[in-house]
Motif scaffolding. Structure first.
Motif, PDB file in Angstrom:
ATOM      1  N   THR A   1       0.836  -1.204   0.000  1.00  0.00           N
ATOM      2  CA  THR A   1       0.000   0.000   0.000  1.00  0.00           C
ATOM      3  C   THR A   1       0.867   1.249   0.000  1.00  0.00           C
ATOM      4  N   LYS A   2       1.951   1.237   0.791  1.00  0.00           N
ATOM      5  CA  LYS A   2       2.873   2.381   0.792  1.00  0.00           C
ATOM      6  C   LYS A   2       3.475   2.585  -0.591  1.00  0.00           C
ATOM      7  N   GLY A   3       3.873   1.487  -1.228  1.00  0.00           N
ATOM      8  CA  GLY A   3       4.456   1.595  -2.562  1.00  0.00           C
ATOM      9  C   GLY A   3       3.459   2.127  -3.578  1.00  0.00           C
ATOM     10  N   ASN A   4       2.204   1.687  -3.497  1.00  0.00           N
ATOM     11  CA  ASN A   4       1.171   2.180  -4.410  1.00  0.00           C
ATOM     12  C   ASN A   4       0.897   3.665  -4.191  1.00  0.00           C
ATOM     13  N   PHE A   5       0.919   4.102  -2.924  1.00  0.00           N
ATOM     14  CA  PHE A   5       0.719   5.518  -2.620  1.00  0.00           C
ATOM     15  C   PHE A   5       1.868   6.347  -3.183  1.00  0.00           C
ATOM     16  N   TYR A   6       3.081   5.861  -3.010  1.00  0.00           N
ATOM     17  CA  TYR A   6       4.252   6.536  -3.576  1.00  0.00           C
ATOM     18  C   TYR A   6       4.123   6.674  -5.089  1.00  0.00           C
ATOM     19  N   ASN A   7       3.714   5.604  -5.770  1.00  0.00           N
ATOM     20  CA  ASN A   7       3.570   5.649  -7.233  1.00  0.00           C
ATOM     21  C   ASN A   7       2.456   6.603  -7.658  1.00  0.00           C
ATOM     22  N   ALA A   8       1.380   6.670  -6.865  1.00  0.00           N
ATOM     23  CA  ALA A   8       0.276   7.588  -7.177  1.00  0.00           C
ATOM     24  C   ALA A   8       0.743   9.037  -7.082  1.00  0.00           C
ATOM     25  N   ILE A   9       1.523   9.372  -6.048  1.00  0.00           N
ATOM     26  CA  ILE A   9       2.068  10.729  -5.908  1.00  0.00           C
ATOM     27  C   ILE A   9       3.002  11.043  -7.077  1.00  0.00           C
TER      28      ILE A   9
ATOM     29  N   ARG B   1       6.980  15.604   1.778  1.00  0.00           N
ATOM     30  CA  ARG B   1       8.288  15.484   1.131  1.00  0.00           C
ATOM     31  C   ARG B   1       8.222  15.029  -0.323  1.00  0.00           C
ATOM     32  N   LEU B   2       7.137  14.358  -0.712  1.00  0.00           N
ATOM     33  CA  LEU B   2       7.089  13.793  -2.057  1.00  0.00           C
ATOM     34  C   LEU B   2       6.213  14.573  -3.028  1.00  0.00           C
ATOM     35  N   LEU B   3       5.107  15.130  -2.548  1.00  0.00           N
ATOM     36  CA  LEU B   3       4.203  15.829  -3.459  1.00  0.00           C
ATOM     37  C   LEU B   3       4.838  17.127  -3.933  1.00  0.00           C
ATOM     38  N   SER B   4       4.813  17.355  -5.247  1.00  0.00           N
ATOM     39  CA  SER B   4       5.401  18.562  -5.835  1.00  0.00           C
ATOM     40  C   SER B   4       4.823  19.826  -5.205  1.00  0.00           C
ATOM     41  N   SER B   5       5.691  20.802  -4.956  1.00  0.00           N
ATOM     42  CA  SER B   5       5.250  22.058  -4.339  1.00  0.00           C
ATOM     43  C   SER B   5       4.248  22.793  -5.221  1.00  0.00           C
ATOM     44  N   GLN B   6       4.262  22.529  -6.529  1.00  0.00           N
ATOM     45  CA  GLN B   6       3.313  23.190  -7.439  1.00  0.00           C
ATOM     46  C   GLN B   6       1.865  22.795  -7.138  1.00  0.00           C
ATOM     47  N   TRP B   7       1.680  21.556  -6.614  1.00  0.00           N
ATOM     48  CA  TRP B   7       0.315  21.131  -6.315  1.00  0.00           C
ATOM     49  C   TRP B   7      -0.288  21.913  -5.158  1.00  0.00           C
TER      50      TRP B   7
END
Length: 422
Positions: A321-329, A375-381
């Motif tokens: 689930t963590k890996g899927n969340f990372y890929n979604a971000i 830390r992972l989501l782009s600041s533009q979002w």
């Protein structure tokens, strides 16, 4: 108007009312699909025609749409035509309650008030209760069935459904022979025949034959994706559940689809139960335990169940689930990198990431959610969304500020660096 015609009119009006209710049930969360929109343009005419076809026994299912999904695991899905989904809801509304009254409490899949989170909490309760709140030894046996949906024998299943319905006629508000006719046509419909492929054949690469309807014997397997398949899958294993609870007298037993967990204070007893489970499944249901998915450990080692890792005093989200969340971000960051996101893309971000946050918030993941999102989501979002409820949910900003700074001071690092560090 003579008496037979009066009865026929009453029967038609009753069926028509039931079809309208089934239509309203079927269109929930399905109104944007092509077949749903096509049916909805003239839905009253379509329901009247469907009613006549059912009454004169000329109804037959239309071709399904076949495709592959990769999350949470690779699966083959057959999506029924919207018209057939109405019939599935009609069948469900007629018969679900008579089976629901029989199912054991600890069958969690596709039942009102149950589900994955409930199943995880129950297994955690099993361990706490059996171990006297972690003061005594106890052991966990987890198994599942090899290619369960594709191994279901439709003839055995139909006889189970038929005998239960016939013995419960007083509890069903409808024509029994008509309901059995619809069930038979739905159950024995060959979803593979004439199906519409919505992805390339290369998508099937890596999918075992035991998980595909294209490789099962005649009258075997249920299509994943239908409401009736979910109900029928529970019915097929109901006798097995009764055997586990009543005959083997397993107090701490629970099942979600084909994932089974048993908790007991004696390791040797759990080992002795495995051959009995294999024998029952093979002899009565023509099913096989997956030989590589038999897990037997002390409770202190923890157990992974339904996307969570259950350990003493805490429950974590599983690595998948963590890996899927990372890929979604990561996918959302690719969108905002090159252009301003459209209204549809902003909505997709909310539905995608909030679905993972909704799962993760049930477990000990506060720091994980905070770390991944910040830390992972782009600041533009952050020009378009903000967080609400303690890292539980993304909310769309009413006014977009393209100069909006990130909501926290952070050291820049790539997503791959973060994921390796975890």
């Amino acid at each position: 108007m003579n008496q037979p015609e009066l009865f026929e009119l009453i029967e038609r009006n009753k069926l028509l009312a039931d079809l309208f209710q089934a239509y309203y049930d079927a269109r929930k969360n399905k109104r944007n699909t092509h077949s749903a929109l096509s049916f909805e343009m003239r839905y009253e005419r379509g329901l009247f025609r469907l009613c006549d076809e059912i009454l004169n026994r000329s109804y037959s299912p239309r071709p399904s749409i076949c495709f592959i999904v990769n999350k949470p695991v690779k699966r083959e899905v057959f999506a029924a035509d919207f018209r057939d989904r109405i019939v599935h809801h009609l069948i469900y509304n007629y018969i679900a309650h008579i089976f629901e009254n029989r199912f054991i409490h600890d069958s969690y899949s596709c039942r009102i008030g149950k589900g994955t989170h409930y199943g995880i909490k129950r297994v955690d309760h099993f361990i706490r209760s059996c171990s006297q709140n972690y003061h005594n030894d106890c052991y966990i046996l987890k198994t599942d069935i090899k290619g369960y949906f594709m191994s279901i024998d439709r003839s055995i299943l139909y006889e189970k459904i038929k005998s239960r319905i016939i013995s419960s006629t007083a509890e069903i508000q409808g024509d029994i022979s008509l309901i059995l006719s619809l069930i038979r046509k739905t159950l024995f419909n060959d979803s593979v025949n004439g199906c519409i492929m919505r992805c390339s054949l290369s998508e099937w690469k890596g999918l075992p034959h035991s998980k595909s309807l294209f490789h099962v014997p005649k009258n075997k397997g249920l299509p994943i994706g239908n409401l009736t398949s979910q109900l029928f899958a529970n019915i097929y294993l109901d006798a097995f559940d009764q055997y586990m609870k009543r005959d083997l007298k397993l107090e701490y037993y629970g099942r979600y689809v084909d994932d089974m967990v048993i908790v007991h204070k004696e390791r040797n007893y759990l080992k002795s139960v495995i051959p009995e489970i294999k024998q029952y499944l093979s002899a009565k249901l023509m099913l096989e335990l997956h030989p590589r998915k038999i897990y037997l450990q002390h409770y202190s080692k923890g157990v992974q169940f339904l996307g969570a890792v259950i350990k003493p005093y805490r429950i974590y989200v599983a690595n998948r689930t963590k890996g899927n969340f990372y890929n979604a971000i990561k996918r959302q960051n690719e969108i905002v990198k090159y252009h301003e996101p459209t209204k549809e893309e902003r909505g997709n971000l909310l539905s995608s990431l909030n679905s993972y946050l909704g799962i993760m918030k049930h477990y000990n993941t506060y720091k994980l959610r905070k770390d991944m999102v910040f830390r992972l989501l782009s600041s533009q979002w952050w020009n378009y969304v903000y967080m609400s409820g303690g890292f539980n949910k993304f909310i769309l900003r009413q006014k977009f500020n393209r100069m909006q700074p990130p909501p926290f001071p952070r050291k820049q690092q790539s997503g791959s660096d973060w994921y390796r560090r975890r």
